[in-house]
Design a protein around this motif. Structure first.
Motif, mmCIF file in Angstrom:
data_model
loop_
_atom_site.group_PDB
_atom_site.id
_atom_site.type_symbol
_atom_site.label_atom_id
_atom_site.label_comp_id
_atom_site.label_asym_id
_atom_site.label_seq_id
_atom_site.Cartn_x
_atom_site.Cartn_y
_atom_site.Cartn_z
ATOM 1 N N ALA A 45 33.093 -3.978 -25.613
ATOM 2 C CA ALA A 45 33.654 -2.695 -25.199
ATOM 3 C C ALA A 45 33.392 -2.442 -23.711
ATOM 4 N N PHE A 46 32.205 -2.824 -23.266
ATOM 5 C CA PHE A 46 31.851 -2.597 -21.865
ATOM 6 C C PHE A 46 32.730 -3.435 -20.933
ATOM 7 N N LYS A 47 33.119 -4.634 -21.366
ATOM 8 C CA LYS A 47 34.035 -5.442 -20.562
ATOM 9 C C LYS A 47 35.378 -4.739 -20.402
ATOM 10 N N GLN A 48 35.809 -4.064 -21.454
ATOM 11 C CA GLN A 48 37.048 -3.301 -21.359
ATOM 12 C C GLN A 48 36.892 -2.154 -20.364
ATOM 13 N N VAL A 49 35.740 -1.496 -20.398
ATOM 14 C CA VAL A 49 35.492 -0.401 -19.442
ATOM 15 C C VAL A 49 35.580 -0.922 -18.012
ATOM 16 N N ARG A 50 34.974 -2.077 -17.779
ATOM 17 C CA ARG A 50 34.994 -2.644 -16.424
ATOM 18 C C ARG A 50 36.409 -2.973 -15.978
ATOM 19 N N ALA A 51 37.206 -3.517 -16.894
ATOM 20 C CA ALA A 51 38.580 -3.866 -16.543
ATOM 21 C C ALA A 51 39.410 -2.630 -16.230
ATOM 22 N N ILE A 52 39.202 -1.565 -17.002
ATOM 23 C CA ILE A 52 39.966 -0.333 -16.823
ATOM 24 C C ILE A 52 39.560 0.391 -15.541
ATOM 25 N N ASP A 275 31.730 7.783 -11.188
ATOM 26 C CA ASP A 275 32.126 7.537 -12.572
ATOM 27 C C ASP A 275 32.633 6.099 -12.668
ATOM 28 N N ASP A 276 31.685 5.176 -12.513
ATOM 29 C CA ASP A 276 31.998 3.748 -12.563
ATOM 30 C C ASP A 276 31.192 3.089 -13.673
ATOM 31 N N SER A 277 31.442 1.826 -13.892
ATOM 32 C CA SER A 277 30.772 1.119 -14.990
ATOM 33 C C SER A 277 29.274 0.983 -14.753
ATOM 34 N N LYS A 278 28.835 1.010 -13.490
ATOM 35 C CA LYS A 278 27.406 0.891 -13.210
ATOM 36 C C LYS A 278 26.636 2.119 -13.700
ATOM 37 N N HIS A 279 27.267 3.269 -13.663
ATOM 38 C CA HIS A 279 26.579 4.495 -14.068
ATOM 39 C C HIS A 279 26.744 4.804 -15.548
ATOM 40 N N LEU A 280 27.665 4.135 -16.233
ATOM 41 C CA LEU A 280 27.847 4.372 -17.662
ATOM 42 C C LEU A 280 26.690 3.764 -18.440
ATOM 43 N N ASN A 281 26.000 4.579 -19.227
ATOM 44 C CA ASN A 281 24.880 4.126 -20.040
ATOM 45 C C ASN A 281 25.414 3.358 -21.251
#
Length: 802
Positions: A45-52, A275-281
């Motif tokens: 799921a996190f890979k999808q977040v990064r792509a989006i 609001d990027d993938s680095k800050h998403l827990n």
């Protein structure tokens, strides 16, 4: 002399219970491995977040279209047939946009109603938000859950609709387009909507229904979600506040009910460049998955009629458990507790265990500590805002060191409570003084039972307090073990609210956390009253408070990843032929001063065209700017004729440069009737009058593919015609006409306001009517993103589907 460690053991026990309460609200660990394909994988799921979330993808940007195409391909990779819904909608808040919804459907074996999985894929405009949490996390959760569901070939009778809405950030327009225009909307039984208003913390469940919540509560409980975090107090408050999600549109416009799942901690990242993938827990993302997987499997075969009810339930969560009971129980529970309380007091007085004189004295420390703590919380935060003016830069009201302030004020409140009970109470009078907090809590619950039934479960900790009190009255002895056991419900149920309120509502409600801490201390007086050296405990908690305040001071500045927000606009007035730099900031920094100077003028002259902002931010400072050659929009009157006492108009505004937004204003004396913009009326409009919620503002049009704006309406023939527009392009930082200085890495664009924009201000003046002619369509140049460096293309993550 033998030392008594009872108070130390009690404190350690309380800390263990508090740890249990907080650490079981959400997953605390996430595997770094992807795991088997049969299970939901946070890593996938996190890979999808990064792509989006590689780049900002607000409506109208090239990146927005790329993300849409990526998501369509990901759905097709799952073996699903996709479809697109496009069209204009005008929200009741006056936001016009052409939305592009993405859909897919999984057929069931015997479906009468469908389960709809919902999230939005657009990111917030103006602030370079990458949309990782809001709401890339929701889209990714749905994609991974559906992948798992299909991989396991789960048998299901109900159809499952997947809807990724567009333009949620602009006014819930994509959801409105689906609910009012799509044939599938009538087939939806329940909606599961995944959202975010922060980047970490537990995900809370909130329901949306026009009827009672009993059916939704019972069905949620039956799905056996492993780590639920919710309560009916949040539900009751949510219903009273003007909160809006896509699900709100489903409820209001389609009478379709469902569940929201949203996390709110680290609110300072919401709608920002952070609001990027680095800050998403990742633990938070895992929590979203722990909701959707059991709910997807349950509702795929559920009877949606069971979710419909006229009755409301109170509900709350304890570690790994979800409790609920009807609202009709609340008042009887309060009355029983009240009768029991009165009975125990009179028995105690009759036995001479209690005395009204000592009971009266008990109100002094309890109310003294509560009032003092509340006042310190209220004025203490005001002092901090004055001492640290940079805290005003964060419009959401929750600072980067906000958790330290919560801990500091809570610790300070506990210290104050110990001081008051050291001065005005002793161990021998504890149970006499325990009457005061029990009485106040019972009064509060009486009010809640009448006016805020969603909080009715707060009688439960009071009931356990009465058990400890009753044991003392009946046996004339205080049982330390029973007292500590009876403290557990207060710790598990009430304590999380102490942290939740300032996280959700901002640090301005720290006084509320302080008051709730003092009230909880009073409810636990059967435990704390037995502490023999309250003065020492007071000094200990005062020292702890000092440590947290010192930590807050050390971390009060800005740095990379904890950036200062600032704002700047270039506004050219086409009437006066003058231009200004304008900002919303109250605390100017070196970057804004490089344009505004050290002594800028007031921006009061811009109040005539008030732009909407979530936190009612207005322009603060301005300075003259060099005039640039900007192509102003073409304004054409396609109709201007009188019929009776009405004047009928049709106005077309065509951009002559690449633009992103139009804001249209009109005198409030102009009452608009039969208003249409780009062929559509306002959602939910009743009657002919166009309702304006924001004074002079008629609408905000978010432009896609540089399409023109056409407005058609009628006004009173005698009314003066006064209209004005602001035409904005979100390209200040990359426009070749403006050699802008790049922000430092500890700065970011201010969210929730029009920012980093080149704006043209122009009056709309009636001109001779233009006859309609057929023109050759010339393809416009795509609107580029405000990005200073080349960006990688979105690369799909490959996952085999067996």
């Amino acid at each position: 002399m033998k030392k008594n460690y009872a108070s130390l053991y009690s404190t350690l026990f309380i800390l263990v219970i508090l740890a249990l309460a907080f650490f079981t609200m959400m997953p605390q660990w996430t595997s770094e491995e992807e795991g088997p394909l049969t299970e939901f994988s946070t890593q996938r799921a996190f890979k999808q977040v990064r792509a989006i979330s590689r780049q900002p993808h607000y409506v109208g940007s090239k990146n927005h279209e790329e993300v849409a195409q990526y998501l369509l391909k990901e759905l097709e990779k799952l073996g699903l047939e996709t479809s697109i819904q496009e069209g204009y909608t005008l929200s009741d808040w006056g936001n016009l946009v052409k939305s592009k919804n993405l859909l897919a459907r999984i057929k069931g074996t015997d479906s009468t109603k469908a389960l709809l999985l919902l999230s939005h894929y657009d990111s917030a405009p103006h602030s370079y938000s990458l949309g990782a949490s809001d709401a890339g996390s929701g889209v990714a959760t749905i994609l991974e859950s559906v992948r798992t569901f299909l991989h396991n070939k789960t048998a299901h009778k109900n159809d499952i609709i997947i809807l990724f809405t567009d333009a949620e950030e602009l006014g819930l327009n994509g959801a409105a387009l689906f609910v009012t225009k799509h044939q599938w909307a009538k087939e939806v039984g329940v909606v599961l909507n995944f959202e975010a208003r922060g980047s970490s913390g537990p995900s809370y469940m909130l329901m949306e229904t026009n009827g009672g919540n009993a059916g939704l509560v019972n069905e949620f409980a039956a799905a056996k979600v492993p780590l639920p975090a919710s309560n009916s107090l949040m539900y009751s408050i949510y219903k009273m506040l003007p909160n809006d999600t896509d699900l709100t549109v489903f409820r209001e416009q389609g009478n379709i009910q469902g569940y929201n799942f949203a996390f709110i901690d680290d609110h300072f990242n919401y709608h920002t460049a952070q609001d990027d993938s680095k800050h998403l827990n990742k633990n938070t993302l895992e929590h979203q998955g722990t909701y959707l997987m059991p709910l997807l499997q349950y509702f795929a075969n559920a009877n949606f009629d069971a979710t419909v009810s006229k009755e409301d339930y109170a509900y709350f969560t304890l570690p790994f458990t979800f409790f609920s009971y009807p609202f009709s129980w609340i008042l009887p529970m309060v009355l029983i507790a009240l009768v029991l309380f009165v009975l125990l007091v009179f028995i105690g007085v009759g036995k001479r265990i209690l005395s009204f004189k000592e009971i009266g004295k008990g109100f002094i420390p309890f109310l003294g500590a509560t009032i003092t703590s509340g006042l310190l919380g209220f004025y203490g935060w005001k002092f901090l805002l004055h001492f640290y003016p940079q805290y005003n830069d964060l419009l959401n009201g929750f600072t980067y060191n906000g958790h330290s302030y919560i801990a500091g004020f809570v610790s300070l409140t506990i210290a104050i409570c110990f001081v008051f009970y050291q001065l005005f109470s002793d161990v021998k009078t504890t149970m006499n003084h325990y009457v005061a907090p029990l009485f106040i809590w019972l009064l509060l619950n009486c009010g809640l039972a009448i006016g805020l039934k969603g909080a009715g479960f707060l009688i439960i900790p009071v009931g356990f307090g009465l058990i400890a009190f009753g044991f003392f009255i009946l046996t004339q002895k205080s049982n330390a073990l029973l007292n500590i056991i009876c403290s557990i419900p207060a710790l598990l149920i009430i304590a999380p609210f102490i942290q939740m309120f300032p996280i959700g509502l901002g640090l301005k409600v720290l006084f509320g956390s302080a008051i709730l801490t003092a009230l909880t201390f009073g409810l636990l007086l059967s435990v704390f009253g037995s502490y023999t050296k309250k003065g020492r405990w007071s000094f200990l908690f005062l020292a702890i408070a000092g440590i947290f305040f010192a930590k807050a001071h050390v971390t009060s500045g800005y740095e990379l990843g904890k950036a200062k927000s600032n704002s700047l606009l270039y506004i050219y007035n086409a009437e006066t032929k003058k231009a200004n730099w304008v900002t919303y900031d109250t605390n100017l920094d070196d970057w804004t001063k490089s344009y505004l100077g050290n002594h800028p003028k007031s921006a009061d002259f811009m109040q005539a065209v008030p732009l909407f902002s979530k936190y009612n931010s207005g322009f603060t400072y301005a300075a003259e700017a060099p005039v640039k050659e900007l192509a102003t929009p073409t304004i054409e009157f396609l109709k201007d004729e009188k019929s009776g006492n009405q004047r009928h108009l049709k106005i077309k505004i065509t951009p002559n440069r690449n633009v992103n937004r139009y804001d249209i204003f009109a005198s409030e004396e102009m009452i608009l009737n039969n208003f249409k913009a780009n062929g559509v009326q306002s959602i939910g409009q009743k009657g002919t009058k166009y309702e304006r919620r924001r004074g002079k503002k008629i609408l905000s049009y978010y432009v896609v593919a540089n399409e023109a704006l056409e407005m058609e309406f009628s006004i009173d023939a005698t009314a003066p015609f006064e209209m004005e527009l602001l035409e904005s392009s979100f390209d200040l930082m990359r426009n070749k006409l403006f050699p802008m200085i790049k922000r430092q890495n500890w700065m970011m664009p201010t969210p929730f306001v029009l920012n980093d924009a080149v704006v043209i201000q122009k009056k709309i003046v009636p001109t001779p009517v233009v006859k309609t002619v057929v023109k050759k369509v010339i393809e416009s140049t795509p609107v580029q993103d405000s990005i200073s460096e080349p960006k990688p293309e979105i690369e799909p993550e490959t996952t085999p589907i067996l």
